[in-house]
Design a protein around this motif. Structure first.
Motif, PDB file in Angstrom:
ATOM      1  N   TYR A 255       0.828  -1.133   0.162  1.00 49.00           N
ATOM      2  CA  TYR A 255      -0.199   0.069   0.173  1.00 49.00           C
ATOM      3  C   TYR A 255       0.837   1.475  -0.005  1.00 49.00           C
ATOM      4  N   VAL A 256       1.780   1.054   0.941  1.00 48.92           N
ATOM      5  CA  VAL A 256       2.687   2.499   1.001  1.00 48.92           C
ATOM      6  C   VAL A 256       3.525   2.737  -0.159  1.00 48.92           C
ATOM      7  N   ASP A 257       3.986   1.580  -0.856  1.00 47.28           N
ATOM      8  CA  ASP A 257       4.744   1.724  -2.394  1.00 47.28           C
ATOM      9  C   ASP A 257       3.794   2.320  -3.279  1.00 47.28           C
ATOM     10  N   TRP A 258       2.493   1.883  -3.171  1.00 51.66           N
ATOM     11  CA  TRP A 258       1.607   2.218  -4.429  1.00 51.66           C
ATOM     12  C   TRP A 258       1.401   3.837  -4.188  1.00 51.66           C
ATOM     13  N   GLN A 259       1.075   4.171  -3.076  1.00 52.71           N
ATOM     14  CA  GLN A 259       0.724   5.740  -2.684  1.00 52.71           C
ATOM     15  C   GLN A 259       2.058   6.557  -3.325  1.00 52.71           C
ATOM     16  N   LYS A 260       3.235   6.117  -2.833  1.00 58.68           N
ATOM     17  CA  LYS A 260       4.576   6.776  -3.602  1.00 58.68           C
ATOM     18  C   LYS A 260       4.614   6.865  -4.990  1.00 58.68           C
ATOM     19  N   THR A 261       4.346   5.792  -5.621  1.00 63.83           N
ATOM     20  CA  THR A 261       4.667   5.705  -6.830  1.00 63.83           C
ATOM     21  C   THR A 261       3.700   5.542  -8.156  1.00 63.83           C
ATOM     22  N   TYR A 262       2.460   5.323  -7.566  1.00 60.81           N
ATOM     23  CA  TYR A 262       1.338   5.258  -8.996  1.00 60.81           C
ATOM     24  C   TYR A 262       1.379   6.419  -9.813  1.00 60.81           C
ATOM     25  N   GLU A 263       1.823   7.511  -8.882  1.00 60.25           N
ATOM     26  CA  GLU A 263       1.849   8.707 -10.071  1.00 60.25           C
ATOM     27  C   GLU A 263       2.949   8.821 -11.259  1.00 60.25           C
ATOM     28  N   THR A 264       3.899   8.147 -11.007  1.00 57.96           N
ATOM     29  CA  THR A 264       4.939   8.161 -11.884  1.00 57.96           C
ATOM     30  C   THR A 264       5.263   6.742 -12.598  1.00 57.96           C
ATOM     31  N   LEU A 265       4.333   5.847 -12.403  1.00 58.92           N
ATOM     32  CA  LEU A 265       4.288   4.642 -13.036  1.00 58.92           C
ATOM     33  C   LEU A 265       4.340   4.743 -14.584  1.00 58.92           C
ATOM     34  N   SER A 266       3.908   5.892 -15.044  1.00 61.20           N
ATOM     35  CA  SER A 266       3.918   6.067 -16.359  1.00 61.20           C
ATOM     36  C   SER A 266       3.522   7.624 -16.656  1.00 61.20           C
ATOM     37  N   GLU A 267       3.677   8.222 -17.792  1.00 62.98           N
ATOM     38  CA  GLU A 267       3.297   9.490 -17.797  1.00 62.98           C
ATOM     39  C   GLU A 267       1.579   9.634 -18.033  1.00 62.98           C
ATOM     40  N   MET A 268       1.305  10.812 -17.690  1.00 60.16           N
ATOM     41  CA  MET A 268      -0.208  11.425 -17.732  1.00 60.16           C
ATOM     42  C   MET A 268      -1.075  10.545 -16.865  1.00 60.16           C
TER      43      MET A 268
ATOM     44  N   GLU B  53       5.283  -4.863 -13.653  1.00 56.90           N
ATOM     45  CA  GLU B  53       6.741  -4.880 -13.293  1.00 56.90           C
ATOM     46  C   GLU B  53       6.847  -4.873 -11.761  1.00 56.90           C
ATOM     47  N   ASN B  54       5.851  -3.781 -11.208  1.00 55.37           N
ATOM     48  CA  ASN B  54       5.676  -3.621  -9.801  1.00 55.37           C
ATOM     49  C   ASN B  54       4.729  -4.585  -9.064  1.00 55.37           C
ATOM     50  N   LYS B  55       4.328  -5.746  -9.829  1.00 58.29           N
ATOM     51  CA  LYS B  55       3.474  -6.646  -9.048  1.00 58.29           C
ATOM     52  C   LYS B  55       2.024  -5.974  -8.569  1.00 58.29           C
ATOM     53  N   TYR B  56       1.703  -5.147  -9.359  1.00 55.02           N
ATOM     54  CA  TYR B  56       0.494  -4.646  -9.273  1.00 55.02           C
ATOM     55  C   TYR B  56      -0.653  -5.288 -10.323  1.00 55.02           C
ATOM     56  N   THR B  57      -1.671  -5.715 -10.193  1.00 53.78           N
ATOM     57  CA  THR B  57      -2.713  -6.275 -11.251  1.00 53.78           C
ATOM     58  C   THR B  57      -3.632  -5.209 -11.658  1.00 53.78           C
ATOM     59  N   VAL B  58      -3.594  -4.860 -12.973  1.00 50.40           N
ATOM     60  CA  VAL B  58      -4.594  -3.987 -13.543  1.00 50.40           C
ATOM     61  C   VAL B  58      -5.836  -4.851 -14.016  1.00 50.40           C
ATOM     62  N   ARG B  59      -7.026  -4.621 -13.331  1.00 47.96           N
ATOM     63  CA  ARG B  59      -8.258  -5.568 -13.715  1.00 47.96           C
ATOM     64  C   ARG B  59      -8.747  -4.911 -14.868  1.00 47.96           C
ATOM     65  N   ASP B  60      -9.180  -5.907 -15.941  1.00 51.95           N
ATOM     66  CA  ASP B  60      -9.753  -5.451 -17.190  1.00 51.95           C
ATOM     67  C   ASP B  60     -11.268  -5.210 -17.019  1.00 51.95           C
ATOM     68  N   PHE B  61     -11.427  -3.897 -16.722  1.00 52.08           N
ATOM     69  CA  PHE B  61     -12.970  -3.579 -16.179  1.00 52.08           C
ATOM     70  C   PHE B  61     -13.418  -2.163 -16.698  1.00 52.08           C
TER      71      PHE B  61
ATOM     72  N   ALA C 222      -2.251   6.646 -22.184  1.00 46.29           N
ATOM     73  CA  ALA C 222      -1.126   5.944 -21.425  1.00 46.29           C
ATOM     74  C   ALA C 222      -1.542   4.556 -21.065  1.00 46.29           C
ATOM     75  N   ILE C 223      -2.621   4.075 -21.340  1.00 46.49           N
ATOM     76  CA  ILE C 223      -3.035   2.874 -20.724  1.00 46.49           C
ATOM     77  C   ILE C 223      -2.157   1.737 -20.839  1.00 46.49           C
ATOM     78  N   ASP C 224      -1.432   1.455 -22.091  1.00 49.88           N
ATOM     79  CA  ASP C 224      -0.610   0.297 -22.136  1.00 49.88           C
ATOM     80  C   ASP C 224       0.526   0.330 -21.425  1.00 49.88           C
ATOM     81  N   ASP C 225       1.091   1.728 -21.301  1.00 50.44           N
ATOM     82  CA  ASP C 225       2.384   1.812 -20.746  1.00 50.44           C
ATOM     83  C   ASP C 225       2.113   1.616 -19.170  1.00 50.44           C
ATOM     84  N   PHE C 226       1.072   1.841 -18.692  1.00 49.70           N
ATOM     85  CA  PHE C 226       0.495   1.909 -17.253  1.00 49.70           C
ATOM     86  C   PHE C 226       0.462   0.430 -17.041  1.00 49.70           C
ATOM     87  N   ARG C 227      -0.365  -0.198 -17.481  1.00 48.74           N
ATOM     88  CA  ARG C 227      -0.191  -1.669 -17.469  1.00 48.74           C
ATOM     89  C   ARG C 227       1.008  -2.302 -17.377  1.00 48.74           C
ATOM     90  N   HIS C 228       1.982  -2.179 -18.362  1.00 47.62           N
ATOM     91  CA  HIS C 228       3.164  -2.827 -18.251  1.00 47.62           C
ATOM     92  C   HIS C 228       4.031  -2.428 -16.973  1.00 47.62           C
TER      93      HIS C 228
END
Length: 385
Positions: free
Chosen positions: A172-185, A221-229, A211-217
């Motif tokens: 959770y902590v890592d997500w809050q710190k990094t989600y804005e920079t996982l990809s552009e936009m 890599e950071n072991k988060y799972t994007v649900r196809d919804f 930015a969808i594809d780049d964000f998914r990728h």
């Protein structure tokens, strides 16, 4: 009665009344003996299938199944101990072969109907279970329709989209710190925790569509799972309605029931009994046809006793059928007593006493032979795991 009951309480005995049936020729009796053995086994299988299916359908009410398995409105032991031949269904003016054929056709129809009804019910149950599985389990696989709300999403935007990400609780902590920079936009401060299970949390995040594809990728890599919804109110409502419909259809098969107290027959039981009567169409069919199949089965037992007794002892017909309910601990002793009583009828069988008879529930082999005609009726029809 003196040898088995009054002196040593080895069994409880009742006369088993068999009417004056048409004997026919010796050739017919010999052939019928084999046919009845096969029919006996077939009908027992159908009786057990119907009773087991009753247990499967009633699910959480399995403790009530036994009291719904009745024959002519009474419990099975009472029906057998008070057995009376059904002259209307199986007229004794007919030949033994005709009576056997009537019973065979009747039970085969029950068996075929059960297969059709079971198939329809199992399909309904399977579809409902599939939908239920979608609404349970891990956030990685379960349906999200009952978790998310319309206000969690950016709807109908040409440029922006809200995505749902499953994040392990330890991250959770890592997500809050990094989600804005996982990809552009990625839209800053756009993440919200929508739901948690034991292991993970479901977060929303808003970003630009390009930015969808780049964000998914990067998320992978950071072991988060994007649900196809994608939020679609019509589809979500359709799924909920389908589940409600299936659940209602399933319950209609058996759910409506009434309970009433009945007084027991004097001498059979010394306490009040609660009888639960389930009235759904499938359970109603199972109850009616269990009774029909069981009654047919006991009539086949009666036919077998009659045919085998004529073959064994000859004419004129002069024998008495008895129903013995053995005390389990005394099975071997009962065999010895019966053997002593009747060994004069057939010296070749005098030595045949099955030493394994004290094992409860043991099925007797086809080869067992006694100086008296013997058939077993097993009223323990349910195999509860």
């Amino acid at each position: 009665m003196v040898a088995t009951t009054r002196n040593n309480n080895l069994s409880t005995n009742n006369k088993f009344n068999i009417p004056d049936l048409k004997v026919g020729t010796l050739d017919v009796l010999v052939g019928l003996s084999d046919d009845l053995a096969k029919l006996d086994s077939f009908i027992e299988g159908v009786v057990k299938k119907v009773s087991q299916y009753m247990a499967d359908v009633l699910e959480d009410s399995r403790d009530k199944v036994q009291e719904n398995l009745l024959a002519n409105g009474v419990d099975l032991v009472t029906y057998i101990t008070r057995f009376q031949w059904d002259m209307a269904k199986y007229p004794i003016k007919q030949s033994l072969k005709n009576i056997s054929d009537i019973i065979s056709k009747q039970v085969s129809q029950i068996d075929n109907d059960l297969k059709a009804r079971a198939s329809a019910y199992n399909n309904l149950k399977g579809n409902l279970q599939n939908l239920e599985r979608k609404n349970a389990g891990s956030l990685l696989t379960r349906s999200l329709a009952d978790i998310v709300k319309k206000e969690d999403f950016v709807i109908d935007s040409e440029y922006l989209i809200t995505m749902l990400v499953v994040v392990p609780k330890t991250s959770y902590v890592d997500w809050q710190k990094t989600y804005e920079t996982l990809s552009e936009m990625v839209v800053p401060r756009s993440t919200n925790l929508l739901f948690e299970d034991h292991d993970s949390g479901l977060f929303s995040v808003t970003l630009f569509r390009k930015a969808i594809d780049d964000f998914r990728h990067k998320a992978r890599e950071n072991k988060y799972t994007v649900r196809d919804f994608q939020y679609n109110e019509q589809e979500m409502n359709a799924d909920k309605e389908e589940m409600t419909r299936l659940s209602t259809d399933k319950k209609k098969q058996f759910v409506s029931h009434m309970t009433r107290n009945v007084m027991p027959d004097q001498g059979i039981c010394d306490r009040n009994v609660t009888l639960t009567s389930y009235t759904g169409p499938l359970v109603r069919w199972l109850k009616v046809n269990f009774s029909e199949a069981f009654i047919a089965w006991i009539h086949i037992k009666a036919l077998r006793v009659f045919v085998e007794s004529v073959l064994r002892y000859g004419l004129p017909v002069n024998f008495q059928a008895m129903l013995l309910q053995p005390n389990k601990k005394n099975m071997k002793k009962l065999r010895e007593v019966l053997n002593d009583l009747y060994k004069h009828l057939d010296s070749s069988a005098a030595a045949v006493i099955d030493s394994a008879m004290d094992i409860p529930g043991l099925n007797l082999s086809q080869q067992e032979y006694y100086p008296y005609v013997y058939y077993k009726i097993d009223c323990n029809l349910l195999d509860f795991k």
